[in-house]
Design a protein around this motif. Structure first.
Motif, short mmCIF file in Angstrom:
data_model
loop_
_atom_site.label_atom_id
_atom_site.label_comp_id
_atom_site.label_asym_id
_atom_site.label_seq_id
_atom_site.Cartn_x
_atom_site.Cartn_y
_atom_site.Cartn_z
N CYS A 155 0.85 -1.19 0.00
CA CYS A 155 0.00 0.00 0.00
C CYS A 155 0.89 1.25 0.00
CB CYS A 155 -0.92 0.00 1.22
SG CYS A 155 -2.14 1.32 1.23
N PRO A 156 0.87 2.06 -1.05
CA PRO A 156 0.08 1.85 -2.27
C PRO A 156 0.65 0.73 -3.12
CG PRO A 156 1.54 3.72 -2.55
CD PRO A 156 1.70 3.27 -1.12
N ARG A 157 -0.15 0.24 -4.04
CA ARG A 157 0.26 -0.88 -4.88
C ARG A 157 1.44 -0.47 -5.76
NH1 ARG A 157 -3.70 -4.14 -9.10
NH2 ARG A 157 -2.28 -5.89 -9.51
N GLN A 158 2.45 -1.32 -5.84
CA GLN A 158 3.67 -0.99 -6.55
C GLN A 158 3.51 -1.17 -8.06
OE1 GLN A 158 6.99 -3.17 -5.06
NE2 GLN A 158 7.17 -1.95 -3.20
N ARG A 159 4.36 -0.43 -8.77
CA ARG A 159 4.46 -0.55 -10.23
C ARG A 159 5.89 -0.88 -10.59
NH1 ARG A 159 0.56 3.01 -13.56
NH2 ARG A 159 -1.15 3.46 -12.15
N TYR A 160 6.09 -1.31 -11.82
CA TYR A 160 7.43 -1.61 -12.32
C TYR A 160 7.52 -1.20 -13.79
CZ TYR A 160 5.55 -5.74 -14.73
OH TYR A 160 4.83 -6.56 -15.54
N ASN A 161 8.75 -0.95 -14.24
CA ASN A 161 8.99 -0.57 -15.63
C ASN A 161 9.03 -1.82 -16.50
OD1 ASN A 161 9.27 2.27 -15.25
ND2 ASN A 161 11.33 1.94 -14.43
N ALA A 162 8.15 -1.88 -17.47
CA ALA A 162 8.06 -3.02 -18.38
C ALA A 162 8.32 -2.57 -19.81
CB ALA A 162 6.70 -3.69 -18.28
N THR A 163 8.81 -3.49 -20.62
CA THR A 163 8.99 -3.27 -22.06
C THR A 163 7.91 -4.05 -22.79
OG1 THR A 163 11.37 -2.99 -21.79
CG2 THR A 163 10.56 -3.46 -24.00
N CYS A 164 7.07 -3.35 -23.54
CA CYS A 164 5.92 -3.96 -24.19
C CYS A 164 6.13 -4.00 -25.70
CB CYS A 164 4.64 -3.20 -23.85
SG CYS A 164 4.31 -3.10 -22.08
N THR A 165 5.63 -5.07 -26.33
CA THR A 165 5.72 -5.26 -27.78
C THR A 165 4.34 -5.55 -28.32
OG1 THR A 165 7.94 -6.19 -27.51
CG2 THR A 165 6.84 -6.56 -29.62
N VAL A 166 3.95 -4.84 -29.38
CA VAL A 166 2.62 -5.01 -29.98
C VAL A 166 2.56 -6.36 -30.70
CG1 VAL A 166 0.94 -4.01 -31.57
CG2 VAL A 166 2.45 -2.53 -30.23
N ARG A 167 1.42 -7.02 -30.62
CA ARG A 167 1.24 -8.29 -31.31
C ARG A 167 1.31 -8.09 -32.82
NH1 ARG A 167 -0.46 -12.14 -27.66
NH2 ARG A 167 -1.30 -11.32 -25.67
N ASP A 168 1.69 -9.17 -33.53
CA ASP A 168 2.00 -9.06 -34.95
C ASP A 168 0.81 -8.60 -35.79
OD1 ASP A 168 4.59 -9.80 -34.56
OD2 ASP A 168 4.26 -11.93 -35.00
N HIS A 169 -0.39 -9.04 -35.47
CA HIS A 169 -1.54 -8.73 -36.32
C HIS A 169 -2.19 -7.39 -35.97
CE1 HIS A 169 -3.31 -10.55 -32.70
NE2 HIS A 169 -4.42 -9.89 -33.00
N ILE A 170 -1.63 -6.65 -35.01
CA ILE A 170 -2.18 -5.36 -34.60
C ILE A 170 -1.38 -4.25 -35.27
CG2 ILE A 170 -2.74 -3.86 -32.67
CD1 ILE A 170 -4.41 -6.39 -32.79
N HIS A 171 -2.07 -3.27 -35.84
CA HIS A 171 -1.44 -2.13 -36.48
C HIS A 171 -1.75 -0.86 -35.68
CE1 HIS A 171 -0.43 -4.40 -40.15
NE2 HIS A 171 -1.59 -5.01 -39.95
N CYS A 172 -0.75 -0.01 -35.54
CA CYS A 172 -0.91 1.21 -34.76
C CYS A 172 0.14 2.22 -35.20
CB CYS A 172 -0.78 0.91 -33.26
SG CYS A 172 0.75 0.05 -32.83
N LEU A 173 0.08 3.42 -34.63
CA LEU A 173 1.01 4.49 -34.96
C LEU A 173 2.18 4.49 -33.97
CD1 LEU A 173 -1.53 7.40 -35.61
CD2 LEU A 173 -0.54 5.84 -37.29
N GLY A 174 3.32 4.94 -34.44
CA GLY A 174 4.48 5.07 -33.56
C GLY A 174 5.26 3.78 -33.41
N ASN A 175 6.10 3.74 -32.38
CA ASN A 175 6.97 2.59 -32.12
C ASN A 175 6.16 1.41 -31.62
OD1 ASN A 175 9.27 4.08 -32.81
ND2 ASN A 175 9.47 4.87 -30.72
N ARG A 176 6.50 0.23 -32.13
CA ARG A 176 5.80 -0.98 -31.73
C ARG A 176 6.39 -1.58 -30.45
NH1 ARG A 176 2.33 -2.92 -35.29
NH2 ARG A 176 2.49 -5.02 -34.37
#
Length: 253
Positions: A155-176
């Motif tokens: 308390c409060p609930r902790q956070r952590y730094n993660a590296t995320c990668t978009v799935r192959d079939h998903i399209h979006c703007l900017g860095n994947r």
């Protein structure tokens, strides 16, 4: 008188012979000069011809026929609109309205083969996506690294730094691939129902704390008889609401 005439004749013959010999010497020198002058260009030409003939002929380097590494991730003869982003190049329109549908003109990369809905092979096609950046996607559209060092029960609930990668079939703007702050959400295999049951039945002996890996608290409850019952009741409430969890900081199953 005759002797004088013979002497004059001999002198004339000697002069003529001397003249002829000098003339022959001069003519020989001129001829040698002419031959050397004529031979020089020929030798130079021969050298030039020899030098050019010994040079290796120039050939244009052939283009590499190696298959690019991205081809292994591109399904063959699949729908063009379902290809991973690494298999195509698109004209990205960053002026689209956020949250609204957007159409992008795309083209497959070399060595990639795809078809349309009618099973006809095509190179140029369009894709329809929602105008938003990759980090704004729903959590189900990307995969992130997990951390086992953060505490999920805090308390409060902790956070952590993660590296995320978009799935192959998903399209979006900017860095994947993008960084993101996520809540600690890993589990060590502890069940909330088991912890609560142990706290209600054997909480006075510290069984709930022992199960959660909290040995010091478990020994304290054991030798104090559950804090004369007060500690036992408090632990039932804390485990019931999920405030007390596994000692490794993981979530209940």
């Amino acid at each position: 008188m005759a002797a004088r005439r013979w002497r004059r004749a001999l002198r004339g013959l000697c002069g003529a012979a001397l003249f002829l010999s000098q003339l022959s010497v001069l003519s020989g020198r001129a001829g040698s000069l002419m031959t050397t002058k004529l031979s020089q260009p020929q030798s130079t030409l021969a050298k030039s011809l020899t030098s050019t003939s010994t040079n290796a002929p120039y050939f244009k380097a052939s283009e590499s026929t190696e298959i690019p590494p991205y081809v292994t991730n591109c399904p063959s003869n699949g729908l063009c609109s379902r290809l991973p982003p690494d298999c195509m190049t698109c004209n990205t329109n960053y002026s689209c309205v956020y949250g609204k549908p957007a159409t992008f003109d795309c083209k497959v990369k070399p060595h990639v083969h795809c078809v349309d809905e009618n099973n006809h092979e095509q190179e140029n096609f369009t894709i329809n996506i929602t105008c938003q950046f990759c980090w704004q996607l729903a959590t189900s559209d990307y995969v992130c690294t997990n951390s086992t060092n953060c505490m999920t029960v805090s308390c409060p609930r902790q956070r952590y730094n993660a590296t995320c990668t978009v799935r192959d079939h998903i399209h979006c703007l900017g860095n994947r691939v993008f960084p993101k702050m996520l809540y600690c959400n890993w589990t060590g295999g502890y069940k909330w129902s088991t912890a609560l049951a142990l706290s209600i039945t054997l909480g006075g002996f510290g069984a709930d704390r022992f199960y959660l890996g909290q040995w010091r608290e478990g020994l304290g409850k054991l030798f104090s008889f559950g804090g004369l019952g007060i500690w036992t009741l408090i632990d039932v409430l804390l485990i019931g609401v999920g405030y007390v969890g596994p000692a490794d900081g993981s979530l209940y199953i």
